[in-house]
Design a protein around this motif. Sequence first.
Motif, short mmCIF file in Angstrom:
data_model
loop_
_atom_site.label_atom_id
_atom_site.label_comp_id
_atom_site.label_asym_id
_atom_site.label_seq_id
_atom_site.Cartn_x
_atom_site.Cartn_y
_atom_site.Cartn_z
N VAL A 144 0.83 -1.21 0.00
CA VAL A 144 0.00 0.00 0.00
C VAL A 144 0.86 1.26 0.00
N ASP A 145 2.12 1.13 0.44
CA ASP A 145 3.01 2.29 0.50
C ASP A 145 3.61 2.64 -0.86
N GLY A 148 0.74 3.62 -5.15
CA GLY A 148 0.47 4.90 -5.79
C GLY A 148 1.59 5.38 -6.69
N THR A 172 -8.15 -0.87 0.08
CA THR A 172 -7.12 0.16 0.26
C THR A 172 -6.06 0.06 -0.82
N GLU A 176 -5.13 2.96 -3.52
CA GLU A 176 -3.77 3.51 -3.66
C GLU A 176 -3.25 3.32 -5.07
N LYS A 179 -4.24 5.82 -7.67
CA LYS A 179 -3.61 7.14 -7.63
C LYS A 179 -2.42 7.24 -8.58
#
Length: 219
Positions: A144-145, A148, A172, A176, A179
């Motif tokens: 998730v980090d 994006g 989630t 992400e 994005k």
Amino acid sequence: MTQTHTHTQDYEREDGRALRLTYAEPDGAVRGGLVVLHEVGGVTDAARLLVASLAAEGWLAAAPHIDGDGPDGVLGASLLAATDTTLAWLVDRGVRGDQVGVVGFDLGGTAALVVAANRELGAAVSVGGRGISSPATTGLPALVDIAGSLVSPWLGLYGDNGDEAGQAELNTLKEEAGKSKVATNVVCYAGASHRFDTDPEAAAEAWQRTLSWFDAHLR
């Protein structure tokens, strides 16, 4: 689909980079090249079957033997280096740069997203994979980090483990990934674990989605 056999080669470049590869070639014309990232345990029979199955669909497929940095098969810094060397091998075999992609299963699926966030390829597919909200192993980020920051079109195929927490985690990840500035999609197989290949119907559907993603983006 005809039977396709795999081969293993110790590949070495003039610049000193060396890597063991297990690969399979199509019988006919090559549609493009795919880097196949293996799960924990190295290039297993399952990985060889995936390589052979992709070749039977017209792709020159190669699985780099990536050394782990720990007992859990940690990929660490060797992941991107191994991917780069495999990409060079594909180019040596005549595959154009816009016709290369990456696919991985389980921990290899986790790795495929990491590659897709760090290398501009034609397409990437993650078939399952851990480490969505927290790192799967030392040396890999939480997905998730980095979702994006994807720079390669990416498809994620996941089971939600049959619970609301799993569904929320995948929502989630999808948010992400959305994005980023490339095409992305996350498909959830309800009630399935990340090893949803044990469900023949889900496995067949995921396989078709994988092929369709590469058909759409590697052309």
